[in-house]
Design a protein around this motif. Structure first.
Motif, PDB file in Angstrom:
ATOM      1  N   ALA A 199     -19.634  34.244 -33.939  1.00 45.30           N
ATOM      2  CA  ALA A 199     -20.872  33.784 -34.461  1.00 45.30           C
ATOM      3  C   ALA A 199     -20.716  32.534 -35.210  1.00 45.30           C
ATOM      4  N   ALA A 200     -19.745  32.297 -36.082  1.00 43.48           N
ATOM      5  CA  ALA A 200     -19.450  31.048 -36.806  1.00 43.48           C
ATOM      6  C   ALA A 200     -19.149  29.940 -35.982  1.00 43.48           C
ATOM      7  N   VAL A 201     -18.141  30.107 -34.954  1.00 40.26           N
ATOM      8  CA  VAL A 201     -18.235  29.319 -33.746  1.00 40.26           C
ATOM      9  C   VAL A 201     -19.448  28.511 -33.184  1.00 40.26           C
ATOM     10  N   ALA A 202     -20.122  29.524 -32.739  1.00 34.48           N
ATOM     11  CA  ALA A 202     -21.321  29.327 -32.237  1.00 34.48           C
ATOM     12  C   ALA A 202     -22.295  28.579 -33.093  1.00 34.48           C
ATOM     13  N   ALA A 203     -22.443  29.098 -34.310  1.00 30.62           N
ATOM     14  CA  ALA A 203     -23.227  28.158 -35.194  1.00 30.62           C
ATOM     15  C   ALA A 203     -22.814  26.663 -35.632  1.00 30.62           C
ATOM     16  N   ALA A 204     -21.302  26.595 -35.731  1.00 25.29           N
ATOM     17  CA  ALA A 204     -20.916  25.129 -35.705  1.00 25.29           C
ATOM     18  C   ALA A 204     -20.982  24.210 -34.689  1.00 25.29           C
ATOM     19  N   HIS A 205     -21.114  24.955 -33.471  1.00 27.56           N
ATOM     20  CA  HIS A 205     -21.437  24.511 -32.061  1.00 27.56           C
ATOM     21  C   HIS A 205     -22.533  23.739 -32.060  1.00 27.56           C
ATOM     22  N   LEU A 206     -23.511  24.498 -32.525  1.00 30.31           N
ATOM     23  CA  LEU A 206     -24.998  24.193 -32.562  1.00 30.31           C
ATOM     24  C   LEU A 206     -25.226  23.152 -33.579  1.00 30.31           C
ATOM     25  N   THR A 207     -24.550  23.187 -34.747  1.00 30.79           N
ATOM     26  CA  THR A 207     -25.040  22.210 -35.713  1.00 30.79           C
ATOM     27  C   THR A 207     -24.514  20.773 -35.207  1.00 30.79           C
ATOM     28  N   VAL A 208     -23.202  20.796 -34.609  1.00 35.02           N
ATOM     29  CA  VAL A 208     -22.898  19.571 -34.143  1.00 35.02           C
ATOM     30  C   VAL A 208     -23.362  19.047 -32.896  1.00 35.02           C
ATOM     31  N   ALA A 209     -24.241  20.188 -31.911  1.00 35.78           N
ATOM     32  CA  ALA A 209     -24.994  19.503 -30.972  1.00 35.78           C
ATOM     33  C   ALA A 209     -26.166  18.923 -31.738  1.00 35.78           C
ATOM     34  N   GLU A 210     -26.707  19.390 -32.662  1.00 33.58           N
ATOM     35  CA  GLU A 210     -28.025  18.963 -33.449  1.00 33.58           C
ATOM     36  C   GLU A 210     -27.630  17.555 -33.972  1.00 33.58           C
ATOM     37  N   ALA A 211     -26.518  17.476 -34.765  1.00 39.56           N
ATOM     38  CA  ALA A 211     -26.154  16.210 -35.246  1.00 39.56           C
ATOM     39  C   ALA A 211     -26.035  15.260 -34.111  1.00 39.56           C
ATOM     40  N   ALA A 212     -25.489  15.600 -32.946  1.00 42.01           N
ATOM     41  CA  ALA A 212     -25.188  14.646 -31.944  1.00 42.01           C
ATOM     42  C   ALA A 212     -26.536  14.049 -31.177  1.00 42.01           C
ATOM     43  N   ARG A 213     -27.592  15.009 -31.023  1.00 39.41           N
ATOM     44  CA  ARG A 213     -28.989  14.815 -30.781  1.00 39.41           C
ATOM     45  C   ARG A 213     -29.854  13.769 -31.525  1.00 39.41           C
ATOM     46  N   ARG A 214     -29.516  14.164 -32.515  1.00 34.92           N
ATOM     47  CA  ARG A 214     -30.165  13.151 -33.813  1.00 34.92           C
ATOM     48  C   ARG A 214     -29.525  11.871 -33.795  1.00 34.92           C
ATOM     49  N   VAL A 215     -28.264  11.612 -33.704  1.00 31.01           N
ATOM     50  CA  VAL A 215     -27.596  10.421 -33.501  1.00 31.01           C
ATOM     51  C   VAL A 215     -28.025   9.672 -32.454  1.00 31.01           C
ATOM     52  N   ASP A 216     -28.273  10.312 -31.160  1.00 31.17           N
ATOM     53  CA  ASP A 216     -28.820   9.754 -30.038  1.00 31.17           C
ATOM     54  C   ASP A 216     -29.999   8.950 -30.189  1.00 31.17           C
ATOM     55  N   GLU A 217     -30.696  10.022 -30.966  1.00 34.93           N
ATOM     56  CA  GLU A 217     -32.285   9.521 -31.101  1.00 34.93           C
ATOM     57  C   GLU A 217     -32.638   8.844 -32.061  1.00 34.93           C
ATOM     58  N   ALA A 218     -31.782   8.792 -33.438  1.00 34.94           N
ATOM     59  CA  ALA A 218     -32.222   8.059 -34.450  1.00 34.94           C
ATOM     60  C   ALA A 218     -30.939   7.753 -35.315  1.00 34.94           C
ATOM     61  N   PRO A 219     -30.031   6.899 -34.640  1.00 36.92           N
ATOM     62  CA  PRO A 219     -28.971   6.732 -35.278  1.00 36.92           C
ATOM     63  C   PRO A 219     -29.054   5.893 -36.710  1.00 36.92           C
ATOM     64  N   GLY A 220     -28.256   6.434 -37.978  1.00 38.83           N
ATOM     65  CA  GLY A 220     -28.438   5.655 -39.086  1.00 38.83           C
ATOM     66  C   GLY A 220     -29.553   6.186 -39.852  1.00 38.83           C
ATOM     67  N   ASP A 221     -30.326   6.991 -39.461  1.00 35.55           N
ATOM     68  CA  ASP A 221     -31.319   7.642 -40.041  1.00 35.55           C
ATOM     69  C   ASP A 221     -30.998   8.447 -41.182  1.00 35.55           C
ATOM     70  N   ALA A 222     -31.713   8.348 -42.464  1.00 32.97           N
ATOM     71  CA  ALA A 222     -31.069   9.330 -43.541  1.00 32.97           C
ATOM     72  C   ALA A 222     -30.866  10.838 -43.253  1.00 32.97           C
ATOM     73  N   GLU A 223     -31.944  11.104 -42.401  1.00 32.41           N
ATOM     74  CA  GLU A 223     -31.976  12.858 -42.118  1.00 32.41           C
ATOM     75  C   GLU A 223     -30.701  12.961 -40.909  1.00 32.41           C
ATOM     76  N   THR A 224     -30.519  11.977 -40.115  1.00 30.68           N
ATOM     77  CA  THR A 224     -29.586  12.015 -39.094  1.00 30.68           C
ATOM     78  C   THR A 224     -28.356  12.214 -39.701  1.00 30.68           C
ATOM     79  N   ASN A 225     -28.136  11.298 -40.800  1.00 27.94           N
ATOM     80  CA  ASN A 225     -26.725  11.279 -41.499  1.00 27.94           C
ATOM     81  C   ASN A 225     -26.382  12.666 -42.172  1.00 27.94           C
ATOM     82  N   ARG A 226     -27.667  13.136 -42.761  1.00 31.82           N
ATOM     83  CA  ARG A 226     -27.430  14.585 -43.437  1.00 31.82           C
ATOM     84  C   ARG A 226     -26.718  15.441 -42.336  1.00 31.82           C
ATOM     85  N   TRP A 227     -27.293  15.425 -41.134  1.00 26.95           N
ATOM     86  CA  TRP A 227     -26.804  16.357 -39.940  1.00 26.95           C
ATOM     87  C   TRP A 227     -25.381  16.056 -39.938  1.00 26.95           C
ATOM     88  N   VAL A 228     -24.925  14.710 -39.704  1.00 23.46           N
ATOM     89  CA  VAL A 228     -23.594  14.062 -39.350  1.00 23.46           C
ATOM     90  C   VAL A 228     -22.743  14.772 -40.499  1.00 23.46           C
TER      91      VAL A 228
END
Length: 388
Positions: free
Chosen positions: A284-313
């Motif tokens: 469960a922990a690995v799945a949660a971390a994986h989803l967080t990384v995937a969400e951060a990556a998705r936001r990087v592709d859509e809005a790189p450098g954005d403040a909320e994107t960086n928080r996900w980073v």
């Protein structure tokens, strides 16, 4: 083509895993792994299609890196450095280049470096220094203009792939104006000396030795063709400096869960509720971390450098590093003393996983930035540790 890259990574994973133990024991660079990566065309993963590469997004890179790390975390970690160089170079659009004042000849030089990567060259990163870490503003390596190019002199540490890469991304400060931090793509060869210093707890196969430079490079090796762009690019693309490691450690964590499951089944431990519970929590922990990384990556592709994107980073880097260490420790306990023997996959994965929270930005620094942001502050201004 990026689907092909992920399939290629999945095909390579068992081969990387089969060799990982020996490379770890010897503390040797995974030469065969990198031969496989080259033959699979993965060095061109982040190179734009028009330059011969796969034109992958950050999210697609993350998927490939996670898969490679399930085979050998050290190999994936060095590959991450190459992807960081090519990914940052490939992300400089015409609009961004114009805004930064990048001249046409610098763009042409960038394209040559990217084409070379698509054809099989790979690049390491020479950023960190003793006493300064990865803080660009504190570097002691300096550069100055000379006839026909630039003179770069200094010493770097933790240079993964040292002595094996075709070129090195070197960050240095101007000797004339220390406020200017620039980056150079220094080719392997004369003027570079590798000092074998890497004998570490984990990630032993990365060959992250010290690199000493006293070299003159052509004028077009100044990335961007404009002095002082390093700090600007770091702020525009913090994901490459902060969170590109995250996918690697999610892969290491998943490999630890897989290895623990295999061990438990082999040793007839699967009937013990305590063992099953640890594996369940780890999954469960690995799945949660994986989803967080995937969400951060998705936001990087859509809005790189954005403040909320960086928080996900920051969240991705923090969760990946801490999760890998905690999961590996927990499943090692579930497996028992026999899994602590040298040569057991869990023993290696435990050591590799422990390194995740130590890469810049460290887990403590990421947590501090996130805490400042949660309190309504500006992490760049109000954090206790400088970003760059």
């Amino acid at each position: 083509m990026t689907v092909h890259a992920l399939e290629a990574a999945r095909r390579l994973t068992p081969r990387l895993a089969a060799r990982a133990g020996q490379y770890d024991r010897d503390g040797a660079f995974p030469v065969e792994d990198f031969r496989d990566l080259r033959e699979a065309g993965l060095f061109g993963l982040m190179v734009p299609r028009e330059l011969g590469g796969a034109g992958a997004t950050f999210a697609e890179y993350a998927a490939v890196a996670t898969e490679l790390a399930r085979g050998n975390g050290a190999t994936a970690l060095v590959f991450n450095m190459h992807a960081s160089v090519t990914g940052a170079l490939g992300a400089v659009t015409e609009e961004l280049a114009e805004a930064l004042g990048v001249p046409d000849e610098a763009l042409a030089a960038r394209d040559r470096l990217l084409r070379a990567a698509a054809e099989g060259s790979w690049y390491a990163v020479a950023m960190s220094e003793r006493g300064a870490g990865a803080r660009l503003s504190q570097l002691s390596t300096v550069y100055e203009p000379v006839e026909g190019g630039w003179r770069v002199k200094g010493s770097k540490t933790f240079c993964s792939g040292a002595g094996h890469a075709d070129g090195y991304l070197v960050a240095a400060r101007s000797a004339a104006d220390p406020s200017l931090v620039s980056q150079f793509l220094v080719p392997a060869g004369d003027g570079l000396t590798v000092e074998p210093t890497w004998d570490s707890l984990g990630m032993r196969a990365t060959s992250s030795h010290d690199l000493h430079l006293d070299v003159t490079v052509p004028a077009d090796r100044l990335l961007g063709g404009v002095e002082g762009l390093a700090l600007v690019v770091a702020q525009l693309m913090p994901h490459w400096l902060v969170a590109s490691y995250a996918a690697v450690y999610v892969g290491v964590a998943r490999a630890a869960v897989d290895a623990a499951a295999e061990h438990a089944n082999t040793r007839n431990l699967a009937g013990l509720p305590a063992v099953r519970a640890r594996l369940g929590r780890a999954d469960a922990a690995v799945a949660a971390a994986h989803l967080t990384v995937a969400e951060a990556a998705r936001r990087v592709d859509e809005a790189p450098g954005d403040a909320e994107t960086n928080r996900w980073v920051w969240r991705a880097k923090l969760l990946a590093g801490t999760t890998a260490a905690e999961v590996a420790a927990s499943v090692l306990e579930a497996a028992g003393t026999s899994a602590t023997r040298r040569g057991h996959p869990l023993e290696r994965l435990y050591r590799d996983a422990r390194c995740g929270s130590l890469h810049p930005a460290t887990s403590d620094v990421c947590a501090d930035w996130l805490g400042v942001a949660a309190l309504g502050g500006d992490p760049d201004r109000d954090g206790t540790a400088p970003r760059w």
